[in-house]
Enzyme design. Structure first.
Site, PDB file in Angstrom:
ATOM      1  N   VAL A 247     -38.641 132.560  23.055  1.00  8.48           N
ATOM      2  CA  VAL A 247     -38.813 133.207  21.763  1.00  8.48           C
ATOM      3  C   VAL A 247     -39.563 132.235  20.874  1.00  8.48           C
ATOM      4  CG1 VAL A 247     -36.802 134.750  21.885  1.00  8.48           C
ATOM      5  CG2 VAL A 247     -36.530 132.445  20.979  1.00  8.48           C
ATOM      6  N   SER A 248     -40.144 132.755  19.808  1.00 12.10           N
ATOM      7  CA  SER A 248     -41.031 131.927  18.987  1.00 12.10           C
ATOM      8  C   SER A 248     -40.325 131.090  17.938  1.00 12.10           C
ATOM      9  CB  SER A 248     -42.066 132.820  18.298  1.00 12.10           C
ATOM     10  OG  SER A 248     -42.858 133.469  19.263  1.00 12.10           O
TER      11      SER A 248
END
Length: 186
Positions: A9-10
């Site tokens: 995930v970012s």
């Protein structure tokens, strides 16, 4: 033959649980996770570790192509590195594998689409920020890290790694905070 899952995930406040569950359900014996942008390969140490340890007939599995990368060149380089080790890449949504020749073509096209989508998102974001600034409602993003505390810990002699661990962020973020302060002092 090992099935190795990679979840990404970012941002720190996003959750990896759905990806982890899906990869485990697909039979991944190992699932490596990280919270870092997919815009480039910088700072993606878990991905680098996976690639380094891939062996003949191993399979790197991701839930979606954008978890592997947002840039076509990066995705193709990752696929190439896996193939150099005799391994292959499988994307679950849509289901595509580099084990066959058609899979490589489809991954290339999907990579191009992901890159184009990223550009569209950035353009819409930029337009939204400009519009919000024009009407005086844009105040910038919230700071997720206490910059003053990071500087204070550094001044007390703490190293970047320890500060990052305490503030639940990356060392690179700490380095940016510290260098921004240095630039302001100049």
């Amino acid at each position: 033959m090992a099935r190795i899952g990679y979840a990404r995930v970012s941002t720190l406040d996003q959750d990896l649980e759905i990806q982890q569950e899906r990869l485990t359900a697909e039979g991944c014996q190992i699932v490596r996770c990280e919270k870092v942008s997919g815009a480039s390969r910088l700072g993606r140490t878990e991905l680098a570790t996976i690639i380094e340890f891939l062996r003949e007939d191993d399979e790197l599995i991701v839930t979606r192509l954008d978890r592997l990368g947002r840039d076509t060149r990066d995705v193709l380089n990752i696929v190439h590195e896996c193939e150099q080790r005799g391994a292959y890449v499988t994307v679950l949504e849509p289901h595509v594998s580099t084990k066959g020749e058609m899979g490589k073509v489809i991954l290339t096209v999907l990579g191009m689409v992901a890159q184009m989508e990223r550009r569209f998102i950035k353009e819409r974001q930029r337009e939204g920020i400009e519009k919000a600034k024009a009407v005086g409602v844009y105040k910038g993003g919230k700071s997720r890290i206490d910059h003053n505390l990071a500087r204070e810990l550094y001044a007390r002699g703490c190293r970047a790694t320890a500060i990052a661990r305490q503030l639940n962020c990356s060392r690179m973020q700490i380095y940016r905070i510290l260098s921004a302060r240095t630039m302001q002092d100049d």
